[in-house]
Structure formats: C-alpha cells, structure tokens
Motif scaffolding. Structure first.
Motif, PDB file in Angstrom:
ATOM      1  N   ASP A 174      37.503 -57.064  65.002  1.00 36.82           N
ATOM      2  CA  ASP A 174      35.895 -56.169  65.825  1.00 36.82           C
ATOM      3  C   ASP A 174      35.946 -57.086  67.278  1.00 36.82           C
ATOM      4  OD1 ASP A 174      34.892 -54.557  63.673  1.00 36.82           O
ATOM      5  OD2 ASP A 174      33.824 -55.689  63.168  1.00 36.82           O
ATOM      6  N   ALA A 175      35.411 -56.141  68.366  1.00 38.93           N
ATOM      7  CA  ALA A 175      34.942 -56.317  69.869  1.00 38.93           C
ATOM      8  C   ALA A 175      36.484 -57.383  69.990  1.00 38.93           C
ATOM      9  CB  ALA A 175      34.131 -56.835  69.533  1.00 38.93           C
ATOM     10  N   PRO A 176      37.717 -57.171  70.217  1.00 39.33           N
ATOM     11  CA  PRO A 176      38.387 -57.946  69.994  1.00 39.33           C
ATOM     12  C   PRO A 176      38.765 -59.213  71.022  1.00 39.33           C
ATOM     13  CG  PRO A 176      39.805 -56.077  70.442  1.00 39.33           C
ATOM     14  CD  PRO A 176      38.309 -55.766  69.917  1.00 39.33           C
ATOM     15  N   PRO A 177      39.046 -60.565  71.457  1.00 38.15           N
ATOM     16  CA  PRO A 177      38.753 -60.408  72.710  1.00 38.15           C
ATOM     17  C   PRO A 177      39.361 -59.890  73.969  1.00 38.15           C
ATOM     18  CG  PRO A 177      40.288 -62.277  71.195  1.00 38.15           C
ATOM     19  CD  PRO A 177      39.533 -61.121  70.571  1.00 38.15           C
ATOM     20  N   ALA A 178      39.345 -60.695  75.394  1.00 43.27           N
ATOM     21  CA  ALA A 178      40.188 -60.527  76.696  1.00 43.27           C
ATOM     22  C   ALA A 178      41.821 -61.275  76.243  1.00 43.27           C
ATOM     23  CB  ALA A 178      39.617 -60.883  77.559  1.00 43.27           C
ATOM     24  N   ARG A 179      43.103 -60.635  76.409  1.00 44.54           N
ATOM     25  CA  ARG A 179      44.621 -61.593  76.002  1.00 44.54           C
ATOM     26  C   ARG A 179      44.955 -61.304  76.987  1.00 44.54           C
ATOM     27  NH1 ARG A 179      47.023 -58.962  70.997  1.00 44.54           N
ATOM     28  NH2 ARG A 179      48.231 -57.281  72.592  1.00 44.54           N
ATOM     29  N   ALA A 180      45.896 -61.945  77.216  1.00 50.81           N
ATOM     30  CA  ALA A 180      47.289 -62.252  78.310  1.00 50.81           C
ATOM     31  C   ALA A 180      48.292 -62.084  77.316  1.00 50.81           C
ATOM     32  CB  ALA A 180      47.448 -63.039  79.319  1.00 50.81           C
ATOM     33  N   THR A 181      49.496 -62.066  77.074  1.00 47.79           N
ATOM     34  CA  THR A 181      51.057 -61.893  76.439  1.00 47.79           C
ATOM     35  C   THR A 181      52.110 -62.298  77.691  1.00 47.79           C
ATOM     36  OG1 THR A 181      50.020 -60.390  74.281  1.00 47.79           O
ATOM     37  CG2 THR A 181      51.984 -60.935  74.770  1.00 47.79           C
ATOM     38  N   PHE A 182      52.641 -63.038  77.378  1.00 47.92           N
ATOM     39  CA  PHE A 182      53.766 -64.103  78.171  1.00 47.92           C
ATOM     40  C   PHE A 182      55.361 -63.715  77.319  1.00 47.92           C
ATOM     41  CE2 PHE A 182      49.918 -65.101  80.639  1.00 47.92           C
ATOM     42  CZ  PHE A 182      50.591 -64.419  81.678  1.00 47.92           C
ATOM     43  N   ALA A 183      56.040 -63.938  77.679  1.00 46.57           N
ATOM     44  CA  ALA A 183      57.494 -63.640  77.411  1.00 46.57           C
ATOM     45  C   ALA A 183      58.406 -65.533  78.062  1.00 46.57           C
ATOM     46  CB  ALA A 183      58.388 -63.657  76.987  1.00 46.57           C
ATOM     47  N   VAL A 184      58.577 -65.959  77.626  1.00 40.86           N
ATOM     48  CA  VAL A 184      58.559 -68.003  78.280  1.00 40.86           C
ATOM     49  C   VAL A 184      60.224 -68.028  77.637  1.00 40.86           C
ATOM     50  CG1 VAL A 184      56.811 -68.047  78.605  1.00 40.86           C
ATOM     51  CG2 VAL A 184      58.004 -69.005  76.232  1.00 40.86           C
ATOM     52  N   LYS A 185      61.175 -69.137  78.081  1.00 40.93           N
ATOM     53  CA  LYS A 185      62.448 -68.946  78.170  1.00 40.93           C
ATOM     54  C   LYS A 185      62.175 -70.093  76.720  1.00 40.93           C
ATOM     55  CE  LYS A 185      66.108 -71.464  79.849  1.00 40.93           C
ATOM     56  NZ  LYS A 185      66.445 -72.459  78.967  1.00 40.93           N
ATOM     57  N   ASP A 186      61.734 -71.061  76.517  1.00 48.34           N
ATOM     58  CA  ASP A 186      61.479 -71.496  75.177  1.00 48.34           C
ATOM     59  C   ASP A 186      59.949 -71.885  74.553  1.00 48.34           C
ATOM     60  OD1 ASP A 186      64.265 -72.139  74.953  1.00 48.34           O
ATOM     61  OD2 ASP A 186      64.516 -73.227  76.707  1.00 48.34           O
ATOM     62  N   LEU A 187      59.682 -72.238  73.627  1.00 49.86           N
ATOM     63  CA  LEU A 187      58.399 -73.124  72.948  1.00 49.86           C
ATOM     64  C   LEU A 187      58.757 -74.263  72.562  1.00 49.86           C
ATOM     65  CD1 LEU A 187      57.227 -69.741  71.416  1.00 49.86           C
ATOM     66  CD2 LEU A 187      56.476 -70.658  74.020  1.00 49.86           C
ATOM     67  N   PRO A 188      57.388 -74.800  72.475  1.00 51.27           N
ATOM     68  CA  PRO A 188      58.086 -76.642  71.711  1.00 51.27           C
ATOM     69  C   PRO A 188      58.393 -76.671  70.776  1.00 51.27           C
ATOM     70  CG  PRO A 188      55.579 -76.442  72.332  1.00 51.27           C
ATOM     71  CD  PRO A 188      56.357 -74.913  72.820  1.00 51.27           C
ATOM     72  N   LEU A 189      59.363 -77.344  69.909  1.00 48.21           N
ATOM     73  CA  LEU A 189      60.134 -77.380  68.657  1.00 48.21           C
ATOM     74  C   LEU A 189      60.395 -75.934  68.765  1.00 48.21           C
ATOM     75  CD1 LEU A 189      57.181 -79.608  66.254  1.00 48.21           C
ATOM     76  CD2 LEU A 189      59.108 -80.057  68.299  1.00 48.21           C
ATOM     77  N   GLY A 190      60.978 -75.231  69.273  1.00 56.10           N
ATOM     78  CA  GLY A 190      61.357 -73.938  69.227  1.00 56.10           C
ATOM     79  C   GLY A 190      61.176 -72.746  67.874  1.00 56.10           C
ATOM     80  N   ALA A 191      59.509 -72.764  68.273  1.00 56.25           N
ATOM     81  CA  ALA A 191      58.814 -71.686  68.066  1.00 56.25           C
ATOM     82  C   ALA A 191      59.129 -70.520  68.367  1.00 56.25           C
ATOM     83  CB  ALA A 191      57.508 -72.416  67.780  1.00 56.25           C
ATOM     84  N   ARG A 192      58.384 -69.375  68.010  1.00 58.25           N
ATOM     85  CA  ARG A 192      58.778 -68.540  67.844  1.00 58.25           C
ATOM     86  C   ARG A 192      57.836 -67.573  68.681  1.00 58.25           C
ATOM     87  NH1 ARG A 192      62.456 -65.573  64.583  1.00 58.25           N
ATOM     88  NH2 ARG A 192      62.430 -64.521  66.242  1.00 58.25           N
ATOM     89  N   VAL A 193      56.651 -68.198  68.414  1.00 55.89           N
ATOM     90  CA  VAL A 193      55.213 -67.206  69.206  1.00 55.89           C
ATOM     91  C   VAL A 193      54.474 -69.035  69.461  1.00 55.89           C
ATOM     92  CG1 VAL A 193      54.962 -67.436  66.663  1.00 55.89           C
ATOM     93  CG2 VAL A 193      53.257 -66.132  68.992  1.00 55.89           C
ATOM     94  N   GLU A 194      53.493 -68.892  69.936  1.00 55.52           N
ATOM     95  CA  GLU A 194      52.426 -69.937  70.903  1.00 55.52           C
ATOM     96  C   GLU A 194      50.766 -68.745  71.124  1.00 55.52           C
ATOM     97  OE1 GLU A 194      51.288 -73.788  72.945  1.00 55.52           O
ATOM     98  OE2 GLU A 194      53.347 -73.291  72.923  1.00 55.52           O
ATOM     99  N   ILE A 195      49.700 -69.480  70.714  1.00 55.73           N
ATOM    100  CA  ILE A 195      48.922 -68.939  70.513  1.00 55.73           C
ATOM    101  C   ILE A 195      47.588 -69.534  71.079  1.00 55.73           C
ATOM    102  CG2 ILE A 195      46.843 -66.713  70.703  1.00 55.73           C
ATOM    103  CD1 ILE A 195      48.522 -65.690  68.551  1.00 55.73           C
ATOM    104  N   ASP A 196      46.789 -70.143  72.392  1.00 57.76           N
ATOM    105  CA  ASP A 196      45.638 -70.423  72.555  1.00 57.76           C
ATOM    106  C   ASP A 196      44.437 -69.884  72.798  1.00 57.76           C
ATOM    107  OD1 ASP A 196      45.350 -69.666  75.089  1.00 57.76           O
ATOM    108  OD2 ASP A 196      46.199 -71.338  75.688  1.00 57.76           O
ATOM    109  N   CYS A 197      43.719 -69.780  72.527  1.00 57.30           N
ATOM    110  CA  CYS A 197      42.277 -69.138  72.920  1.00 57.30           C
ATOM    111  C   CYS A 197      41.164 -70.169  73.013  1.00 57.30           C
ATOM    112  CB  CYS A 197      41.450 -68.670  71.476  1.00 57.30           C
ATOM    113  SG  CYS A 197      41.104 -69.711  70.449  1.00 57.30           S
TER     114      CYS A 197
END
Length: 203
Positions: A174-197
């Motif tokens: 319900d009423a999802p928050p505003a959001r931005a999505t980016f593809a990056v070269k690498d993430l910490p420890l080889g993660a596939r996805v990272e999300i902050d809020c």
C-alpha cells in the motif's frame, strides 16, 4: 564679463534629475543601513546548528502573526540503531541512524545475521533476505515498512530487476515509497542486490 544663459530642463528629464539628486543626498544613510543589516546577518546565532554528542540544536524560523519571523530553537536527538537480528556492519557505518522522527537505514545485502554469509547465490533469495534485514533494523528503530518514504536499489545486473521487483513489492503493498534503481559495477562482498531506505515515523 559674460552673460549667463540658463536653459530650461525638459519636463521628461525633471523626474530623472530629481531622483538622482535624492539618491545622492540619501547615500550615506542608505550605506549605513546596508552595513547594519549585513552585520546582523553575520552575527553568531542568527541561523546556526550545533552538535553536542548526540544532541542537535537547530534554529528554525517561525512566522509571527504580523508576518515577521522569529527564530525558535529545539533539540533533536541523534540515535544509533543497532540490532543483532540484522547483519552487523562490515565497515565504518551504522545499521541505521535515527534523527528526530526520521530513520536512515544503511544499504542492506543478503547476509544471514547468524552466519554473515549470503543466504544463497540467487538474486531472488538475496532480495528476500535484504528486505527481511531491512525490516529488523526498522523494527529496532520503532518503524515498519509502512513508514518508509524512499528506497534505493542497487543491482549487479540490471537484467535482475524483473526478479527483484515482485519480491520488493510484497513488502510495500500500500502506498509504496519513492524509489530509485541503479545498476552498478560491483556490490560489497559480491552481493547481487543492495537496498537502503529512509523512513519517517510519528512522534
């Protein structure tokens, strides 16, 4: 000896000459007022913020009934959010920070808190773990997914967005928050996805 001839000033120039003469006569007074205003603006305490340990003192302009502004000061508490139900920070940062009624959650990756290893190698499994980790930090701060106003998703591969999006949507129905999505070269420890809020709660 010579005859002095006085030429009349045309009507259209009389107003201009009068304004120039008035400004010249009033120049010292105008300069003094401008200097005084500049001094007030640079005076300590006009608008300031001060940090003492975990207390922030903010000067907030408040409008009076007559249209002028007064400066009111209120204390805002800065609190570090930490829980063992989410992965420990793997660098010089906090799991979350709460300032007043606003909560900032650091980027979460798909680590299992007890083992500090990825839940699995799939983007689907890591996305679910990311959202669960985020929920625990929000809970420790006294918030829920419903209080989230902004998120940022970082992907190792933009092609994974189609997998991440429906899992993410399960947590913000319900009423999802505003959001931005980016593809990056690498993430910490080889993660596939990272999300902050960022979340805002009622106090």
């Amino acid at each position: 000896a010579f005859n002095r001839v006085v030429h009349p000033v045309p009507p259209f120039q009389q107003k201009t000459l009068t304004m120039a003469l008035t400004m010249r006569l009033n120049a010292p007074t105008m300069i003094a007022k401008m200097s005084a205003a500049k001094s007030r603006a640079n005076a300590p305490g006009f608008i300031r913020s001060a940090v003492r340990k975990t207390d922030l003192t903010l000067a907030v302009p408040a409008r009076r009934h007559n249209g002028t502004r007064a400066v009111s000061t209120k204390a805002v508490t800065r609190e570090v959010i930490s829980t063992d139900k989410a992965p420990a920070a793997v660098g010089p940062y906090s799991q979350g920070i709460k300032v007043g009624n606003t909560i900032y959650v650091s980027g979460c990756i798909g680590l299992v808190p007890e083992t500090m290893k990825f839940v699995d190698e799939t983007v689907a499994g890591q996305t679910k773990q990311v959202m669960d980790n985020m929920g625990e930090i929000l809970k420790a701060a006294g918030a829920t997914y419903g209080d989230v106003v902004k998120t940022t998703i970082l992907l190792a591969e933009i092609s994974d967005f189609g997998v991440v999006n429906p899992i993410y949507a399960e947590y913000f129905k319900d009423a999802p928050p505003a959001r931005a999505t980016f593809a990056v070269k690498d993430l910490p420890l080889g993660a596939r996805v990272e999300i902050d809020c960022t979340a805002v709660i009622d106090v």
